[in-house]
Scaffold this motif. Structure first.
Motif, PDB file in Angstrom:
ATOM      1  N   THR B  79       0.866  -1.188   0.000  1.00 49.28           N
ATOM      2  CA  THR B  79       0.000   0.000   0.000  1.00 49.28           C
ATOM      3  C   THR B  79       0.899   1.234   0.000  1.00 49.28           C
ATOM      4  OG1 THR B  79       0.044   0.223   2.400  1.00 49.28           O
ATOM      5  CG2 THR B  79      -1.704  -1.176   1.475  1.00 49.28           C
ATOM      6  N   ARG B  80       0.301   2.381  -0.320  1.00 54.06           N
ATOM      7  CA  ARG B  80       1.088   3.609  -0.295  1.00 54.06           C
ATOM      8  C   ARG B  80       1.520   3.945   1.137  1.00 54.06           C
ATOM      9  NH1 ARG B  80       1.494   6.525  -4.797  1.00 54.06           N
ATOM     10  NH2 ARG B  80       1.689   8.514  -3.718  1.00 54.06           N
ATOM     11  N   ARG B  81       0.711   3.549   2.106  1.00 51.89           N
ATOM     12  CA  ARG B  81       1.095   3.782   3.501  1.00 51.89           C
ATOM     13  C   ARG B  81       2.393   3.028   3.852  1.00 51.89           C
ATOM     14  NH1 ARG B  81      -2.705   4.242   8.668  1.00 51.89           N
ATOM     15  NH2 ARG B  81      -3.869   5.251   7.008  1.00 51.89           N
ATOM     16  N   ASP B  82       2.483   1.752   3.354  1.00 45.56           N
ATOM     17  CA  ASP B  82       3.717   0.966   3.569  1.00 45.56           C
ATOM     18  C   ASP B  82       4.952   1.737   3.118  1.00 45.56           C
ATOM     19  OD1 ASP B  82       2.203  -1.205   4.337  1.00 45.56           O
ATOM     20  OD2 ASP B  82       2.479  -2.329   2.472  1.00 45.56           O
ATOM     21  N   CYS B  83       4.751   2.545   2.069  1.00 45.45           N
ATOM     22  CA  CYS B  83       5.900   3.202   1.415  1.00 45.45           C
ATOM     23  C   CYS B  83       6.393   4.424   2.166  1.00 45.45           C
ATOM     24  CB  CYS B  83       5.524   3.604  -0.003  1.00 45.45           C
ATOM     25  SG  CYS B  83       5.111   2.206  -1.046  1.00 45.45           S
ATOM     26  N   GLN B  84       5.742   4.760   3.300  1.00 43.70           N
ATOM     27  CA  GLN B  84       6.166   5.945   4.048  1.00 43.70           C
ATOM     28  C   GLN B  84       6.703   5.563   5.422  1.00 43.70           C
ATOM     29  OE1 GLN B  84       6.209   8.428   2.078  1.00 43.70           O
ATOM     30  NE2 GLN B  84       4.289   8.736   0.981  1.00 43.70           N
ATOM     31  N   LEU B 112       4.124   2.784  -5.585  1.00 44.59           N
ATOM     32  CA  LEU B 112       5.399   3.407  -5.185  1.00 44.59           C
ATOM     33  C   LEU B 112       5.529   4.876  -5.627  1.00 44.59           C
ATOM     34  CD1 LEU B 112       8.034   0.604  -6.019  1.00 44.59           C
ATOM     35  CD2 LEU B 112       6.531   0.792  -4.022  1.00 44.59           C
ATOM     36  N   THR B 115       6.215   8.270  -3.507  1.00 41.71           N
ATOM     37  CA  THR B 115       6.429   7.945  -2.080  1.00 41.71           C
ATOM     38  C   THR B 115       7.920   7.987  -1.739  1.00 41.71           C
ATOM     39  OG1 THR B 115       6.805   5.597  -2.403  1.00 41.71           O
ATOM     40  CG2 THR B 115       4.495   6.310  -2.216  1.00 41.71           C
ATOM     41  N   ASP B 116       8.200   7.826  -0.460  1.00 40.97           N
ATOM     42  CA  ASP B 116       9.593   7.762  -0.015  1.00 40.97           C
ATOM     43  C   ASP B 116      10.343   6.583  -0.613  1.00 40.97           C
ATOM     44  OD1 ASP B 116       9.289  10.026   1.451  1.00 40.97           O
ATOM     45  OD2 ASP B 116       9.087   9.019   3.400  1.00 40.97           O
ATOM     46  N   ARG B 119      11.581   7.713  -3.990  1.00 43.62           N
ATOM     47  CA  ARG B 119      12.660   8.668  -3.788  1.00 43.62           C
ATOM     48  C   ARG B 119      13.932   7.965  -3.317  1.00 43.62           C
ATOM     49  NH1 ARG B 119      14.151  12.437   0.092  1.00 43.62           N
ATOM     50  NH2 ARG B 119      12.708  11.418   1.537  1.00 43.62           N
TER      51      ARG B 119
END
Lengths: 279, 279
Positions: B79-84, B112, B115-116, B119
């Motif tokens: 999920t996008r949350r995982d990516c932060q 991805l 997201t961090d 980056r």
């Protein structure tokens, strides 16, 4: 080799067609073939030898008659003996336009090859007669014909087998149903054997109209892919095993659509009338 | 845009792989990825986000461990949350080699993108970390990614849809399963939109190893087709309707096999070690 033009006469048009040309809504390819053969005054011979379907020739006969051509005959050379009959050769040599149907190009090369029919086709074209072929009939027109091939876009030594064709010219190698059957690899492999020839990949319902001065102009709804190996820097074909991919550096590729041209002598592509189209 | 290399450090290798790379008999592509990541001392992170199969990441983990790499982790950003999550970003930034599995490239770009993780991947590569991706993972590496496309070798305006990718570089557009899925048309169509980029078509079990100085070298059993539109003379893309074929004159094409190279700056192909092979 192509017959030499008779004193001062121009060679006739050569028209390879990629197969499945439009016969109903917008038969622009067949109509232009008729026009170049003399329009209503044309004398057309259809040769359905490539096909095993009984009505291939008759269908084209009806189509050309529907376009206003009075004299259209179907000549089904079905054996090599047929190809040596003087009466038939006489009839063939009267044509102003000759059309080879689709089917199997090996039927064309095995039945017509080396006979009076093949010789007459070359002589006719040399003195100005238009010669068109669709699908297998297109592949057969040149000196070097793709007999078999595998599909897939990277060339391998085993991608293609060449055989001698009719020989109206040796300037190009034709492949047909190009986009529809993913044949870039086999066409490129054919050039890898000897890069002197130009590869011409014809999409369905698309034709290369090759004028007497060897300018190719595209007609139809698809694209003609011209592959030019003239400036090839490197090829690994001589070292490649049957199923190895072949390395080819420095290919030139032009994707032409209706109106664009390619000069087979200078090897220059031109956008033709496309370049002046209003935006 | 790619991150700038940190004072004096070289960018890491970028390794797009065409999918279906050999994992058993001759896993030369994966072995070279491991070697460039540090060999036995490598610290590899596998990102299986593109795939919906539970064991994609674990399979690669086992493979890399089998090649003697002790530290291999699978990080499934789902999920996008995982990516932060800072802990995960920290772990990712320790890697010396990062591997993106196949699957669906839109999962990579939608999860991805921005997201961090994205980056961090760019930052890692900029300071020397090797980044490889196979199939969807390969398509995602560049700034311009092929999101959808149709098969068949003549380009049409509707052949391809681009989306922003990870952006390790914007020099090329990747297409994968190239020979196997007949994708020259869609890759060429992608270049027709804007000819600045170089098209790289990767066959299965074939990879482009792109060095820090932007020399591409081929590894694997198939071919890499490089399409260079730099000298394009004419394109009809701006006028083409969705399903029209696109006219493109003056494409350069190189078909590279293992050992051949292409310099992404000078746009020159070389036979590399193939040229000196004994006949």
């Amino acid at each position: 080799m192509p017959s030499k033009p008779v004193n001062g006469e121009q060679r006739g048009w050569i028209i390879p067609i990629g197969g499945a040309e439009d016969k109903d809504t917008n038969p622009r390819i067949l109509a232009r073939f008729v026009e170049l053969s003399g329009g209503g005054d044309a004398d057309i011979v259809v040769i359905p030898t490539a096909s095993r379907l009984k009505d291939s020739g008759l269908n084209y006969q009806a189509l050309f008659r529907g376009m206003g051509v009075e004299r259209v005959d179907v000549m089904d050379f079905d054996t090599r003996r047929d190809c040596q009959e003087p009466g038939r050769i006489q009839r063939l040599s009267e044509a102003s336009g000759i059309f080879l149907t689709g089917g199997n190009q090996l039927r064309l090369s095995t039945i017509l090859g080396g006979t009076d029919v093949a010789r007459t086709l070359r002589l006719c074209n040399a003195r100005g007669v238009t010669v068109a072929g669709t699908s297998a009939g297109a592949g057969f027109l040149s000196e070097h014909m793709i007999a078999f091939g595998k599909e897939g876009s990277s060339p391998r030594a085993s991608s293609v087998r060449l055989a001698p064709g009719l020989g109206l010219t040796n300037r190009f190698v034709i492949d047909q149903h190009f986009r529809q059957r993913d044949r870039l690899g086999r066409l490129t492999a054919a050039l890898a054997y000897n890069p002197f020839a130009i590869g011409i990949g014809l999409d369905e319902d698309t034709a290369a109209f090759i004028s007497p001065d060897d300018t190719l102009e595209v007609e139809g709804s698809g694209a003609v892919t011209v592959v030019d190996a003239h400036d090839l820097q490197f090829s690994s074909m001589a070292h490649a095993d049957e199923d190895d991919p072949v390395c080819m550096l420095g290919l030139g590729v032009h994707i032409l659509i209706a109106g664009a041209t390619f000069n087979l002598h200078t090897r220059r592509a031109s956008a033709g009338r496309l370049a002046t189209r209003k935006t």
